[in-house]
Write a protein that holds these residues in place. Structure first.
Motif, PDB file in Angstrom:
ATOM      1  N   PRO A  35       0.762  -1.158  -0.134  1.00  0.00           N
ATOM      2  CA  PRO A  35      -0.012  -0.025  -0.010  1.00  0.00           C
ATOM      3  C   PRO A  35       0.880   1.395   0.131  1.00  0.00           C
ATOM      4  CG  PRO A  35      -0.026  -0.994   2.049  1.00  0.00           C
ATOM      5  CD  PRO A  35       0.837  -1.942   1.216  1.00  0.00           C
ATOM      6  N   GLU A  36       0.390   2.098  -0.775  1.00  0.00           N
ATOM      7  CA  GLU A  36       1.111   3.308  -0.997  1.00  0.00           C
ATOM      8  C   GLU A  36       0.342   4.836  -0.856  1.00  0.00           C
ATOM      9  OE1 GLU A  36       3.937   3.843  -3.981  1.00  0.00           O
ATOM     10  OE2 GLU A  36       4.987   1.869  -3.431  1.00  0.00           O
ATOM     11  N   LYS A  37       0.391   5.753  -0.192  1.00  0.00           N
ATOM     12  CA  LYS A  37      -0.476   6.804  -0.428  1.00  0.00           C
ATOM     13  C   LYS A  37      -0.002   7.543  -1.901  1.00  0.00           C
ATOM     14  CE  LYS A  37      -0.947  11.586   1.477  1.00  0.00           C
ATOM     15  NZ  LYS A  37      -0.457  12.650   2.293  1.00  0.00           N
ATOM     16  N   GLY A  38      -1.526   7.686  -2.452  1.00  0.00           N
ATOM     17  CA  GLY A  38      -1.247   8.478  -3.699  1.00  0.00           C
ATOM     18  C   GLY A  38      -1.535   7.276  -4.909  1.00  0.00           C
ATOM     19  N   MET A  39      -1.443   5.799  -4.609  1.00  0.00           N
ATOM     20  CA  MET A  39      -1.949   5.048  -5.415  1.00  0.00           C
ATOM     21  C   MET A  39      -3.122   4.967  -5.956  1.00  0.00           C
ATOM     22  SD  MET A  39      -2.030   1.802  -2.845  1.00  0.00           S
ATOM     23  CE  MET A  39      -2.197   0.379  -4.152  1.00  0.00           C
ATOM     24  N   SER A  40      -3.490   4.527  -7.140  1.00  0.00           N
ATOM     25  CA  SER A  40      -4.610   4.332  -7.894  1.00  0.00           C
ATOM     26  C   SER A  40      -5.526   3.288  -7.211  1.00  0.00           C
ATOM     27  CB  SER A  40      -4.542   4.316  -9.474  1.00  0.00           C
ATOM     28  OG  SER A  40      -3.995   5.569  -9.826  1.00  0.00           O
ATOM     29  N   ILE A  41      -6.987   3.328  -6.939  1.00  0.00           N
ATOM     30  CA  ILE A  41      -7.657   2.373  -6.591  1.00  0.00           C
ATOM     31  C   ILE A  41      -9.111   2.512  -7.253  1.00  0.00           C
ATOM     32  CG2 ILE A  41      -8.662   1.205  -4.602  1.00  0.00           C
ATOM     33  CD1 ILE A  41      -6.479   2.210  -2.828  1.00  0.00           C
ATOM     34  N   ALA A  42      -9.626   1.475  -7.878  1.00  0.00           N
ATOM     35  CA  ALA A  42     -10.965   1.569  -8.520  1.00  0.00           C
ATOM     36  C   ALA A  42     -11.895   1.193  -7.421  1.00  0.00           C
ATOM     37  CB  ALA A  42     -10.941   0.668  -9.632  1.00  0.00           C
ATOM     38  N   VAL A  43     -12.888   1.827  -7.227  1.00  0.00           N
ATOM     39  CA  VAL A  43     -13.971   1.827  -6.332  1.00  0.00           C
ATOM     40  C   VAL A  43     -15.571   1.703  -7.177  1.00  0.00           C
ATOM     41  CG1 VAL A  43     -15.214   2.680  -4.440  1.00  0.00           C
ATOM     42  CG2 VAL A  43     -12.633   2.756  -4.443  1.00  0.00           C
ATOM     43  N   ASN A  44     -15.914   0.507  -7.203  1.00  0.00           N
ATOM     44  CA  ASN A  44     -17.223   0.430  -8.202  1.00  0.00           C
ATOM     45  C   ASN A  44     -16.819   0.965  -9.570  1.00  0.00           C
ATOM     46  OD1 ASN A  44     -18.768  -0.877  -6.093  1.00  0.00           O
ATOM     47  ND2 ASN A  44     -20.260   0.693  -5.949  1.00  0.00           N
ATOM     48  N   GLY A  45     -15.523   0.668  -9.962  1.00  0.00           N
ATOM     49  CA  GLY A  45     -15.325   1.179 -11.400  1.00  0.00           C
ATOM     50  C   GLY A  45     -14.605   2.363 -11.639  1.00  0.00           C
ATOM     51  N   VAL A  46     -14.520   3.147 -10.582  1.00  0.00           N
ATOM     52  CA  VAL A  46     -14.242   4.358 -10.630  1.00  0.00           C
ATOM     53  C   VAL A  46     -12.819   4.675 -10.279  1.00  0.00           C
ATOM     54  CG1 VAL A  46     -14.668   7.211  -9.829  1.00  0.00           C
ATOM     55  CG2 VAL A  46     -16.412   5.487 -10.277  1.00  0.00           C
ATOM     56  N   CYS A  47     -11.977   5.192 -11.011  1.00  0.00           N
ATOM     57  CA  CYS A  47     -10.591   5.256 -10.648  1.00  0.00           C
ATOM     58  C   CYS A  47     -10.390   6.411  -9.652  1.00  0.00           C
ATOM     59  CB  CYS A  47      -9.261   5.656 -11.721  1.00  0.00           C
ATOM     60  SG  CYS A  47      -7.871   5.858 -11.369  1.00  0.00           S
ATOM     61  N   LEU A  48      -9.986   6.159  -8.282  1.00  0.00           N
ATOM     62  CA  LEU A  48      -9.667   7.119  -7.486  1.00  0.00           C
ATOM     63  C   LEU A  48      -8.151   7.161  -6.690  1.00  0.00           C
ATOM     64  CD1 LEU A  48     -12.919   6.738  -5.175  1.00  0.00           C
ATOM     65  CD2 LEU A  48     -12.468   8.406  -6.935  1.00  0.00           C
ATOM     66  N   THR A  49      -7.971   8.046  -6.070  1.00  0.00           N
ATOM     67  CA  THR A  49      -6.420   8.354  -5.575  1.00  0.00           C
ATOM     68  C   THR A  49      -6.702   8.055  -3.755  1.00  0.00           C
ATOM     69  OG1 THR A  49      -5.789   9.707  -7.127  1.00  0.00           O
ATOM     70  CG2 THR A  49      -4.642   9.676  -5.110  1.00  0.00           C
ATOM     71  N   ALA A  50      -5.626   7.160  -3.437  1.00  0.00           N
ATOM     72  CA  ALA A  50      -5.706   6.957  -1.991  1.00  0.00           C
ATOM     73  C   ALA A  50      -4.982   8.126  -1.431  1.00  0.00           C
ATOM     74  CB  ALA A  50      -4.853   5.588  -1.775  1.00  0.00           C
ATOM     75  N   SER A  51      -5.897   8.838  -0.692  1.00  0.00           N
ATOM     76  CA  SER A  51      -5.358   9.960   0.054  1.00  0.00           C
ATOM     77  C   SER A  51      -4.582   9.771   1.452  1.00  0.00           C
ATOM     78  CB  SER A  51      -6.416  11.240   0.115  1.00  0.00           C
ATOM     79  OG  SER A  51      -7.387  10.473   0.705  1.00  0.00           O
ATOM     80  N   LEU A  52      -5.113   8.470   2.021  1.00  0.00           N
ATOM     81  CA  LEU A  52      -4.501   8.057   2.994  1.00  0.00           C
ATOM     82  C   LEU A  52      -4.846   6.626   3.362  1.00  0.00           C
ATOM     83  CD1 LEU A  52      -3.565   8.613   6.158  1.00  0.00           C
ATOM     84  CD2 LEU A  52      -5.999   8.718   6.702  1.00  0.00           C
ATOM     85  N   ILE A  53      -3.538   5.905   3.562  1.00  0.00           N
ATOM     86  CA  ILE A  53      -3.410   4.711   3.844  1.00  0.00           C
ATOM     87  C   ILE A  53      -3.424   4.483   5.473  1.00  0.00           C
ATOM     88  CG2 ILE A  53      -2.154   2.300   3.539  1.00  0.00           C
ATOM     89  CD1 ILE A  53      -3.192   3.281   0.956  1.00  0.00           C
ATOM     90  N   LYS A  54      -4.540   3.992   6.186  1.00  0.00           N
ATOM     91  CA  LYS A  54      -4.626   3.830   7.472  1.00  0.00           C
ATOM     92  C   LYS A  54      -3.646   2.440   7.982  1.00  0.00           C
ATOM     93  CE  LYS A  54      -7.861   5.278  10.170  1.00  0.00           C
ATOM     94  NZ  LYS A  54      -9.042   5.252  10.779  1.00  0.00           N
ATOM     95  N   ASN A  55      -3.740   1.583   7.222  1.00  0.00           N
ATOM     96  CA  ASN A  55      -3.241   0.222   7.560  1.00  0.00           C
ATOM     97  C   ASN A  55      -3.502  -0.656   6.192  1.00  0.00           C
ATOM     98  OD1 ASN A  55      -6.071  -1.358   7.929  1.00  0.00           O
ATOM     99  ND2 ASN A  55      -6.024   0.033   9.753  1.00  0.00           N
ATOM    100  N   ALA A  56      -2.972  -1.961   6.429  1.00  0.00           N
ATOM    101  CA  ALA A  56      -3.114  -2.774   5.426  1.00  0.00           C
ATOM    102  C   ALA A  56      -4.588  -3.304   4.699  1.00  0.00           C
ATOM    103  CB  ALA A  56      -2.469  -4.206   5.826  1.00  0.00           C
ATOM    104  N   ARG A  57      -5.369  -2.675   5.500  1.00  0.00           N
ATOM    105  CA  ARG A  57      -6.980  -3.022   4.977  1.00  0.00           C
ATOM    106  C   ARG A  57      -7.804  -1.968   5.055  1.00  0.00           C
ATOM    107  NH1 ARG A  57      -9.012  -8.865   7.091  1.00  0.00           N
ATOM    108  NH2 ARG A  57      -7.191  -9.993   6.486  1.00  0.00           N
TER     109      ARG A  57
END
Length: 202
Positions: A35-57
């Motif tokens: 996990p890395e802050k700023g990584m791209s993650i698709a949520v319900n098919g929408v590409c979003l940016t992880a603004s914060l990684i709290k932990n591995a989940r």
């Protein structure tokens, strides 16, 4: 880039607004790999940016007003189930099809029925996008790579196998459910090239 193969059916832990953004806090059932802050993650098919990684989940993702306008993320609430996928790795398999995470439009579920052990989903969509979907072609529904059939000018059907049904948000679909749709990017590039060749693009 994504492939439409859902990593996990996660749950929205909280939703809050900040300066015109909607901030989603999402909790997974599986650990995030590297996990890395700023990584791209698709949520319900929408590409979003992880603004914060709290932990591995757990991670936070910001949703802009434009994204909320174009997708179903405007209707997300705490407790909502969401399909989550992480980007395809260069050395990995492309098991679905090329998915950008750029939603073209939203569709409406028109019918859900069981047939020979699978579930047949029929979705309606705006007719202006009919040129981007073909019989037996790929379509991304809420981040899931599926094969379209019985394609009409404003509706199409997909067959969902039990594995996909049990591991994604499809299990919650009912008539009237709203879904994110992304059509095949290859067709869009071909259309633009043809327009350029015909002098329609200056």
């Amino acid at each position: 880039m994504f492939s439409g193969i859902v990593f996990d059916l996660a749950k929205v832990k909280s939703v809050r607004s900040k300066g015109g953004l909607k901030i989603l806090e999402i909790r997974l059932n599986k650990n995030i790999k590297n996990p890395e802050k700023g990584m791209s993650i698709a949520v319900n098919g929408v590409c979003l940016t992880a603004s914060l990684i709290k932990n591995a989940r757990e991670f936070h993702a910001d949703v802009t007003a434009e994204t909320m306008k174009k997708s179903t993320l405007s209707e997300i609430r705490a407790g909502s189930p969401v399909n989550v996928e992480f980007p395809v790795q260069p050395h990995g398999f492309l098991s679905g099809h090329i998915v950008q995470g750029h939603v073209d439009c939203t569709g409406i579920i028109k019918d859900v029925k069981k047939e020979n052990g699978n579930v047949i989903i029929t979705a309606g969509y705006p007719q202006e996008f009919a040129r981007y979907i073909i019989e037996k072609g790929s379509v991304c529904v809420d981040g899931i790579s599926l094969t379209a059939f019985d394609v009409k000018k404003n509706a199409f059907s997909v067959s969902v196998i039990p594995e996909t049904l049990n591991s994604t948000g499809v299990k919650f679909y009912k008539n009237g459910s709203k879904v994110n749709l992304e059509f095949d990017i290859i067709g869009k590039y071909i259309e633009r090239q043809l327009k350029a060749d015909n002098g329609e693009i200056k």
